[in-house]
Design an enzyme around this catalytic site. Sequence first.
Site, short mmCIF file in Angstrom:
data_model
loop_
_atom_site.label_atom_id
_atom_site.label_comp_id
_atom_site.label_asym_id
_atom_site.label_seq_id
_atom_site.Cartn_x
_atom_site.Cartn_y
_atom_site.Cartn_z
N SER A 150 0.84 -1.20 0.00
CA SER A 150 0.00 0.00 0.00
C SER A 150 0.88 1.26 0.00
O SER A 150 1.73 1.40 -0.87
CB SER A 150 -0.95 -0.05 1.20
N ASP A 193 -9.46 -6.26 -4.22
CA ASP A 193 -8.96 -5.03 -3.63
C ASP A 193 -9.84 -3.84 -4.04
O ASP A 193 -10.00 -3.56 -5.22
CB ASP A 193 -7.51 -4.80 -4.07
N HIS A 241 -7.17 -6.21 -0.18
CA HIS A 241 -6.06 -5.27 -0.09
C HIS A 241 -4.89 -5.80 0.73
O HIS A 241 -3.77 -5.29 0.60
CB HIS A 241 -6.56 -3.94 0.51
#
Length: 248
Positions: A78, A204, A230
């Site tokens: 991320s 995601d 995610h």
Amino acid sequence: MKIIQTLGQGPVINMLHGWGMHAGIFKTWATDLSNDFTLNLIDLPGHGQNRDVLLSDNAGELVTDCREIPAGVWLGWSMGGMIALNQALHRPDQVTSLIMVCATPSFQAHDHWPYGMPRQTVQTFKTGLQQDVKATIDRFLTLEVMGVHNERQHLKQLQDIVFAQPLPQQTSLINGLKLLQNTDLSPALKNLTMPSLWLSGRRDRIVHPDAMEKAAELSGGQFYLSRGGHAPFLQHVDAMSRVIRDFL
């Protein structure tokens, strides 16, 4: 940046977590990979055991902040992926290979990069942080697990890990969102010199798989689509580790 734990032996992998998290999110995955690699678990400034250090909202300053991390493979999840990519572009001597996990060169959408989130989405989180840090992180966790198998169980797992440590520093959280809003590394992907692997989650809702597939294409990297959301390394440790071992 601060290495808070080192596991295993072998080639070095530096692991950088995402916004609002801490390196403990990688514990199970790192333990699995430690049979073949040396894993450096890193807390970003303002997060976890590095909470007292301010996270810069300037991508150029972050290159300097990362200068003491040893050379090796950089794995970023991320926001940590954006930081790892930024380092790979500006300090290629420090990054032998790059692994991007549910991470994008531009979190926010642009005319030339339509795969990102609308600006208002990030702005909503910034507004929420002014009122309640914990509730805002909790909303972000809910977004992370949306649509995955056993959604409630996965959310509880994330909450238990993330809230096991003190909340991140509020200013660093806001600076992290500014970083996500203002950083666009997509035009520089063609300049990436080291091998790269782009690991995406089919479900995601934060970083769309199309963004990662396009980034892999532009950088000449490899793209892999997992079954998860995610944070696919929490539900699919074996599969994610296998892909990394094959890549490295």
